[in-house]
Scaffold this motif. Structure first.
Motif, PDB file in Angstrom:
ATOM      1  N   PRO A 256       6.454  -2.735   4.705  1.00 36.87           N
ATOM      2  CA  PRO A 256       5.874  -3.150   5.995  1.00 36.87           C
ATOM      3  C   PRO A 256       6.374  -4.522   6.409  1.00 36.87           C
ATOM      4  O   PRO A 256       6.730  -5.341   5.548  1.00 36.87           O
ATOM      5  CB  PRO A 256       4.373  -3.185   5.714  1.00 36.87           C
ATOM      6  N   GLU A 257       6.410  -4.707   7.701  1.00 40.61           N
ATOM      7  CA  GLU A 257       6.862  -6.001   8.251  1.00 40.61           C
ATOM      8  C   GLU A 257       6.034  -7.125   7.622  1.00 40.61           C
ATOM      9  O   GLU A 257       4.809  -7.015   7.505  1.00 40.61           O
ATOM     10  CB  GLU A 257       6.637  -5.992   9.770  1.00 40.61           C
ATOM     11  N   GLY A 258       6.677  -8.169   7.177  1.00 43.65           N
ATOM     12  CA  GLY A 258       5.968  -9.324   6.634  1.00 43.65           C
ATOM     13  C   GLY A 258       5.487  -9.157   5.191  1.00 43.65           C
ATOM     14  O   GLY A 258       4.803 -10.037   4.668  1.00 43.65           O
ATOM     15  N   ALA A 259       5.831  -8.031   4.550  1.00 41.52           N
ATOM     16  CA  ALA A 259       5.407  -7.834   3.153  1.00 41.52           C
ATOM     17  C   ALA A 259       6.045  -8.908   2.289  1.00 41.52           C
ATOM     18  O   ALA A 259       7.182  -9.323   2.544  1.00 41.52           O
ATOM     19  CB  ALA A 259       5.845  -6.457   2.676  1.00 41.52           C
ATOM     20  N   SER A 260       5.315  -9.346   1.278  1.00 42.67           N
ATOM     21  CA  SER A 260       5.942 -10.390   0.448  1.00 42.67           C
ATOM     22  C   SER A 260       6.249  -9.835  -0.943  1.00 42.67           C
ATOM     23  O   SER A 260       5.451  -9.121  -1.539  1.00 42.67           O
ATOM     24  CB  SER A 260       5.040 -11.621   0.426  1.00 42.67           C
ATOM     25  N   PHE A 261       7.424 -10.161  -1.401  1.00 41.40           N
ATOM     26  CA  PHE A 261       7.875  -9.676  -2.703  1.00 41.40           C
ATOM     27  C   PHE A 261       8.249 -10.876  -3.569  1.00 41.40           C
ATOM     28  O   PHE A 261       8.991 -11.757  -3.119  1.00 41.40           O
ATOM     29  CB  PHE A 261       9.080  -8.745  -2.550  1.00 41.40           C
ATOM     30  N   PHE A 297      18.663   2.849  -1.058  1.00 37.66           N
ATOM     31  CA  PHE A 297      17.718   1.854  -0.537  1.00 37.66           C
ATOM     32  C   PHE A 297      16.288   2.137  -1.020  1.00 37.66           C
ATOM     33  O   PHE A 297      15.513   1.213  -1.242  1.00 37.66           O
ATOM     34  CB  PHE A 297      17.799   1.794   0.991  1.00 37.66           C
ATOM     35  N   GLN A 298      15.996   3.408  -1.201  1.00 35.75           N
ATOM     36  CA  GLN A 298      14.665   3.764  -1.719  1.00 35.75           C
ATOM     37  C   GLN A 298      14.508   3.221  -3.154  1.00 35.75           C
ATOM     38  O   GLN A 298      13.479   2.652  -3.506  1.00 35.75           O
ATOM     39  CB  GLN A 298      14.542   5.283  -1.711  1.00 35.75           C
ATOM     40  N   VAL A 299      15.555   3.369  -3.961  1.00 34.93           N
ATOM     41  CA  VAL A 299      15.502   2.858  -5.331  1.00 34.93           C
ATOM     42  C   VAL A 299      15.359   1.335  -5.315  1.00 34.93           C
ATOM     43  O   VAL A 299      14.562   0.765  -6.065  1.00 34.93           O
ATOM     44  CB  VAL A 299      16.763   3.300  -6.127  1.00 34.93           C
ATOM     45  N   LEU A 300      16.102   0.680  -4.422  1.00 37.28           N
ATOM     46  CA  LEU A 300      16.013  -0.785  -4.363  1.00 37.28           C
ATOM     47  C   LEU A 300      14.611  -1.228  -3.920  1.00 37.28           C
ATOM     48  O   LEU A 300      14.059  -2.204  -4.442  1.00 37.28           O
ATOM     49  CB  LEU A 300      17.071  -1.346  -3.410  1.00 37.28           C
ATOM     50  N   ALA A 301      14.013  -0.466  -2.985  1.00 41.50           N
ATOM     51  CA  ALA A 301      12.640  -0.791  -2.570  1.00 41.50           C
ATOM     52  C   ALA A 301      11.698  -0.604  -3.773  1.00 41.50           C
ATOM     53  O   ALA A 301      10.770  -1.391  -3.970  1.00 41.50           O
ATOM     54  CB  ALA A 301      12.220   0.103  -1.409  1.00 41.50           C
ATOM     55  N   GLY A 302      11.971   0.422  -4.570  1.00 41.83           N
ATOM     56  CA  GLY A 302      11.165   0.643  -5.788  1.00 41.83           C
ATOM     57  C   GLY A 302      11.236  -0.557  -6.721  1.00 41.83           C
ATOM     58  O   GLY A 302      10.243  -0.961  -7.328  1.00 41.83           O
ATOM     59  N   LEU A 303      12.422  -1.172  -6.808  1.00 37.91           N
ATOM     60  CA  LEU A 303      12.574  -2.354  -7.669  1.00 37.91           C
ATOM     61  C   LEU A 303      11.776  -3.528  -7.101  1.00 37.91           C
ATOM     62  O   LEU A 303      11.148  -4.284  -7.843  1.00 37.91           O
ATOM     63  CB  LEU A 303      14.048  -2.754  -7.806  1.00 37.91           C
ATOM     64  N   LEU A 304      11.807  -3.681  -5.768  1.00 32.22           N
ATOM     65  CA  LEU A 304      11.050  -4.788  -5.162  1.00 32.22           C
ATOM     66  C   LEU A 304       9.557  -4.662  -5.484  1.00 32.22           C
ATOM     67  O   LEU A 304       8.896  -5.647  -5.805  1.00 32.22           O
ATOM     68  CB  LEU A 304      11.259  -4.800  -3.645  1.00 32.22           C
ATOM     69  N   HIS A 305       9.043  -3.421  -5.411  1.00 28.43           N
ATOM     70  CA  HIS A 305       7.624  -3.228  -5.739  1.00 28.43           C
ATOM     71  C   HIS A 305       7.365  -3.453  -7.233  1.00 28.43           C
ATOM     72  O   HIS A 305       6.301  -3.938  -7.605  1.00 28.43           O
ATOM     73  CB  HIS A 305       7.167  -1.833  -5.299  1.00 28.43           C
ATOM     74  N   LEU A 306       8.345  -3.118  -8.031  1.00 37.05           N
ATOM     75  CA  LEU A 306       8.202  -3.350  -9.480  1.00 37.05           C
ATOM     76  C   LEU A 306       7.995  -4.846  -9.752  1.00 37.05           C
ATOM     77  O   LEU A 306       7.236  -5.239 -10.635  1.00 37.05           O
ATOM     78  CB  LEU A 306       9.482  -2.864 -10.184  1.00 37.05           C
ATOM     79  N   GLY A 307       8.678  -5.663  -8.949  1.00 35.06           N
ATOM     80  CA  GLY A 307       8.569  -7.112  -9.123  1.00 35.06           C
ATOM     81  C   GLY A 307       7.190  -7.666  -8.790  1.00 35.06           C
ATOM     82  O   GLY A 307       6.874  -8.797  -9.134  1.00 35.06           O
ATOM     83  N   ASN A 308       6.382  -6.866  -8.089  1.00 34.99           N
ATOM     84  CA  ASN A 308       5.026  -7.336  -7.754  1.00 34.99           C
ATOM     85  C   ASN A 308       3.998  -6.864  -8.774  1.00 34.99           C
ATOM     86  O   ASN A 308       2.802  -6.945  -8.526  1.00 34.99           O
ATOM     87  CB  ASN A 308       4.634  -6.833  -6.356  1.00 34.99           C
ATOM     88  N   ILE A 309       4.480  -6.346  -9.904  1.00 37.47           N
ATOM     89  CA  ILE A 309       3.549  -5.907 -10.945  1.00 37.47           C
ATOM     90  C   ILE A 309       3.309  -7.065 -11.900  1.00 37.47           C
ATOM     91  O   ILE A 309       4.251  -7.595 -12.501  1.00 37.47           O
ATOM     92  CB  ILE A 309       4.142  -4.690 -11.708  1.00 37.47           C
ATOM     93  N   TRP A 310       2.070  -7.456 -12.013  1.00 34.17           N
ATOM     94  CA  TRP A 310       1.711  -8.572 -12.888  1.00 34.17           C
ATOM     95  C   TRP A 310       0.651  -8.143 -13.891  1.00 34.17           C
ATOM     96  O   TRP A 310      -0.200  -7.318 -13.588  1.00 34.17           O
ATOM     97  CB  TRP A 310       1.190  -9.757 -12.065  1.00 34.17           C
ATOM     98  N   LEU A 323      -3.202  -4.462 -16.113  1.00 33.24           N
ATOM     99  CA  LEU A 323      -2.580  -4.793 -14.823  1.00 33.24           C
ATOM    100  C   LEU A 323      -3.506  -5.698 -14.034  1.00 33.24           C
ATOM    101  O   LEU A 323      -4.726  -5.518 -14.075  1.00 33.24           O
ATOM    102  CB  LEU A 323      -2.411  -3.514 -14.004  1.00 33.24           C
ATOM    103  N   MET A 324      -2.924  -6.652 -13.329  1.00 39.02           N
ATOM    104  CA  MET A 324      -3.735  -7.442 -12.399  1.00 39.02           C
ATOM    105  C   MET A 324      -4.171  -6.487 -11.284  1.00 39.02           C
ATOM    106  O   MET A 324      -3.440  -5.545 -10.949  1.00 39.02           O
ATOM    107  CB  MET A 324      -2.895  -8.573 -11.783  1.00 39.02           C
ATOM    108  N   ASP A 325      -5.337  -6.765 -10.714  1.00 38.44           N
ATOM    109  CA  ASP A 325      -5.892  -5.825  -9.721  1.00 38.44           C
ATOM    110  C   ASP A 325      -4.930  -5.495  -8.581  1.00 38.44           C
ATOM    111  O   ASP A 325      -4.715  -4.343  -8.250  1.00 38.44           O
ATOM    112  CB  ASP A 325      -7.184  -6.398  -9.135  1.00 38.44           C
ATOM    113  N   ASP A 326      -4.349  -6.562  -8.008  1.00 33.22           N
ATOM    114  CA  ASP A 326      -3.486  -6.280  -6.845  1.00 33.22           C
ATOM    115  C   ASP A 326      -2.137  -5.686  -7.239  1.00 33.22           C
ATOM    116  O   ASP A 326      -1.311  -5.394  -6.390  1.00 33.22           O
ATOM    117  CB  ASP A 326      -3.312  -7.526  -5.968  1.00 33.22           C
ATOM    118  N   ALA A 327      -1.908  -5.495  -8.543  1.00 27.68           N
ATOM    119  CA  ALA A 327      -0.632  -4.894  -8.963  1.00 27.68           C
ATOM    120  C   ALA A 327      -0.740  -3.375  -9.069  1.00 27.68           C
ATOM    121  O   ALA A 327       0.269  -2.682  -9.202  1.00 27.68           O
ATOM    122  CB  ALA A 327      -0.212  -5.476 -10.306  1.00 27.68           C
ATOM    123  N   LYS A 328      -2.010  -2.880  -8.978  1.00 26.87           N
ATOM    124  CA  LYS A 328      -2.181  -1.429  -9.167  1.00 26.87           C
ATOM    125  C   LYS A 328      -1.468  -0.641  -8.072  1.00 26.87           C
ATOM    126  O   LYS A 328      -0.832   0.375  -8.333  1.00 26.87           O
ATOM    127  CB  LYS A 328      -3.670  -1.096  -9.196  1.00 26.87           C
TER     128      LYS A 328
END
Ligand code: ATP
Ligand code: MG
Length: 689
Positions: A256-261, A297-310, A323-328
């Motif tokens: 989504p527009e403005g999503a932060s990774f 590009f779908q795989v690369l987006a998958g990697l970006l989301h992987l980076g938000n897992i804490w 997992l941190m709550d917002d990482a679920k």
């Protein structure tokens, strides 16, 4: 920013003809004309200061290229200068009887190299080495050369494959935006810094037409996918997708527009390189169709989301980190984009599998928070590195010519430039090591070899001293003990070792090296290497782990379970893979660490500018193989011998000894001088009816 291009520049008359020494007196006396000095071998005395003054004057006069003996010095204009790279100018250099007599230009090097391929008795492959520090303009220059050959060595036929009729040259040029999107990034020194080394082989047929190309890449800086120095960015492609995807694509890839990774720092900076459309079109031209592109590009987006897992620290050591709550949400999205089962993905990040004992029993151990983070990063780097290699292989299959359709090649080497940041680690050590090798190659093949040859041939020559970087290379790669061997040893022993211990080991084992230094003021454990381009401080924290570059087998196994068609290609179920997954504690094949892989890097060259100018200015600009020399001048010599007063025809024995391959350069030099001396008489004789 200055870079040096080593082509094969033979036949220059830098030495002869004009009275250069007179010119230079005039130039040094008259600063106003300094910019007209287009060959640094004319500077006298050759010192860094005089050379810099000359280059400065030329830069101010928009003259960005200057000859320096066998090499060309290119200054980065840091502004568009389209008139300097027009196809008309390319043709002018191509058509010139002696391109090196035109103004110094990268096209002159390109043209001379092109002619050298064919001008010798046997066609000989040629390579152009572009060297310089990061941001100097090496990649730009390589691209210019590729464009030059696309014009002067164009093949008459067009390709009809991939439903796009186009010329092979165009397709080769299209490999640049794709490789740069995936392999370049914005660093502190360069907005479009190459984070991999590249050797491109432009393949020519017997008619000197470009029929294809092959690309070889070296050591992509994959750590950048998960970790970027402050103010730097990830690879361009991630930003391109986030900025350039359509509304539908954003929905599809959960961007989504403005999503932060967290792996996408500094997204607000907009660069010229952020153009998604250019990359997509170039990919299409290389035969990567839209569905495959979307898959990438779908795989690369998958990697970006992987980076938000804490992960949060676990209170109980026997329990996995949670997992941190917002990482679920991130893990769910990442699993869905990578088409991996969600629970096994999480489990693989949280739990380590260990095989031990004679029976190879399998144990499972919950990972600490730091270990979970490392496994997450490792997964992303693994996918990205395989994707990059796969892209290179697709590009190669799209541009590489049939082995029967080419006979020679022109190679272009563009490796990452020398780097020194506030915090330098294994990546900089490898990059600077490559540059040291380049420097040594140049020293060995040009500075030393040329002088030794003069001495061997008995020519009148006083040896020019140059900076030999052997001591620095001994420190980095020497035998039996060097920085590389010590780091490799730590990896092999696999013992817990702190950054401070590594520093102590390096400093005590290599204390005798003149190139090893120590920064007493540094708060972090570190050591200094005095490179030919300057001292660089390397921090030892993380050096051993980075060098091991371990890939837990569970991660590869997990990726093999993906239902995604691209990941299936990148991680095939391979029986050999199983045999590589040796359990810990077993005897295994030697592990190829990052630095040991890097030590195979070859075909490297660079220059010490001042020494190059000294030797070129004083040296002999024309080097002709003995056989060519005999063939070219025998007739002339016979004519001269007949014309010159008091001459006698040499007996076959005399002729044989004069022209024998063992005749030293000094003898040939004397002969040539005799010929030149007699030429006026010869011309007169020819003019007399
Ligand atoms: P690195 O080692 O970091 O990859 P590099 O030596 O390859 O650096 P380039 O990326 O080629 O550096 O050049 C840096 C920038 O300088 C380019 O993006 C471009 O903007 C500018 N530049 C370089 N050479 C020229 C040129 N001849 N004309 C115009 N701009 C140039
Ligand atoms: Mg570059």
């Amino acid at each position: 920013m200055l870079q040096q291009v080593n082509g094969h520049r033979s036949g220059s008359d830098a030495q002869g003809g004009k009275s250069l020494r007179e010119d230079l007196q005039e130039f040094l006396g008259g600063e106003a004309l300094l910019h007209e000095l287009d060959d640094l071998t004319k500077v006298n005395p050759v010192t860094l200061e005089t050379v810099l003054r000359c280059l400065q004057a030329r830069y101010a006069a928009d003259m960005f290229y200057t000859s320096a003996g066998c090499t060309l010095v290119a200054l980065n204009p840091f502004k568009p200068v389209p008139q300097l790279y027009s196809p008309a100018l390319m043709r002018e250099y191509h058509a010139a009887p002696q391109p090196q007599k035109l103004r110094p230009h990268i096209f002159a090097v390109g043209e001379q190299t092109y002619r050298n391929v064919q001008s010798l008795i046997e066609p000989v492959n040629q390579s152009i080495i572009v060297s310089g520090e990061s941001g100097a303009g090496k990649t730009w220059t390589s691209r210019c050369l590729m464009k030059f050959y696309a014009v002067v060595a164009a093949s008459p036929t067009s390709l009809e494959s991939h439903k796009i009729a186009e010329r092979i040259e165009q397709r080769i040029l299209n490999s640049n935006p794709v490789m740069e999107a995936f392999g370049n990034a914005c660093t502190l020194r360069n907005n479009n810094s190459s984070r991999f080394g590249k050797f491109i082989q432009l393949q020519l047929n017997s008619a000197q037409q470009m029929t294809g190309a092959a690309v070889q890449t070296y050591l992509l800086e994959k750590t950048r996918v998960t970790c970027q120095a402050s103010s730097e960015r990830n690879f361009h492609i991630f930003y391109q997708i986030c900025k350039g995807a359509s509304v539908d694509e954003r929905l599809q890839w959960h961007l989504p527009e403005g999503a932060s990774f967290s792996w996408l720092p500094n997204p607000e900076r907009t660069l010229e390189e952020d153009c998604f459309q250019v990359t997509r079109e170039a990919m299409l031209h290389l035969g990567i169709d839209i569905p495959t592109q979307n898959n990438i590009f779908q795989v690369l987006a998958g990697l970006l989301h992987l980076g938000n897992i804490w992960f949060a620290d676990s209170k109980d050591e026997a329990q996995s980190c949670q997992l941190m709550d917002d990482a679920k949400c991130s893990i769910r999205t990442s699993a869905s984009l990578l088409q991996l089962p969600e629970d096994p993905l999480l489990e693989t990040l949280q739990i380590r599998t260990i095989r031990a004992g004679r029976q190879q029993q399998v144990f499972q151990k919950p990972c600490s928070r730091a270990e979970c983070d490392t496994r997450r990063d490792c997964l992303a780097k693994l996918v990205y590195a395989r994707l990059f290699d796969w892209l290179v292989s697709v590009i190669n299959s799209s541009i590489c010519a049939d082995p029967d359709s080419w006979t020679t090649f022109i190679g272009l080497l563009d490796v990452y430039g020398f780097e020194s940041f506030p915090n330098n680690s294994l990546e900089q050590l490898c990059i600077n090591y490559a540059n040291e090798k380049l420097q040594q190659h140049f020293v060995a093949h040009y500075l030393r070899a040329q002088q030794e040859e003069y001495a061997f041939e008995g020519l009148d020559w006083s040896f020019v001293n140059y900076q030999d970087n052997q001591a620095c290379l001994d420190l980095i790669e020497g035998s039996p003990i060097s920085i590389c061997s010590l780091i490799n040893e730590e990896c092999r022993l696999n013992r817990p070792s702190s950054a401070a211990q590594l520093q102590t080991r390096i400093e005590s084992a290599l204390a005798g090296s003149p190139c090893l230094g120590h920064n007493k003021l540094s708060r972090e454990p570190s050591f200094i290497v005095v490179h030919y381009a300057g001292p660089v401080q390397y921090h030892t924290a993380g050096l051993v782990e980075k060098n091991k570059d371990p890939v837990p087998p569970e991660l590869t196994r997990l990726l093999q379970q993906s239902q995604d068609s691209l990941l299936k290609v990148l991680f095939p179920m391979d029986p050999e893979e199983k045999s590589q997954e040796e359990p810990s504690g077993q005897s295994r094949a030697p592990v190829l660490t990052v630095v040991s892989k890097f030590k195979v890097l070859s075909q490297l060259e660079a220059c010490g500018l001042v020494e190059t100018i000294h030797i070129s200015a004083a040296g002999f600009p024309i080097r002709i193989p003995h056989q060519n020399f005999v063939e070219r001048y025998e007739l002339l010599r016979r004519l001269c011998t007949r014309t010159s007063p008091g001459s006698h025809s040499p007996s076959p024995d005399e002729r044989h000894s004069e022209w024998s391959p063992h005749t030293k350069g000094a003898t040939l030099q004397t002969l040539l001088q005799d010929i030149l001396h007699t030429l006026p008489a010869l011309t007169q004789a020819a003019a007399t009816p």
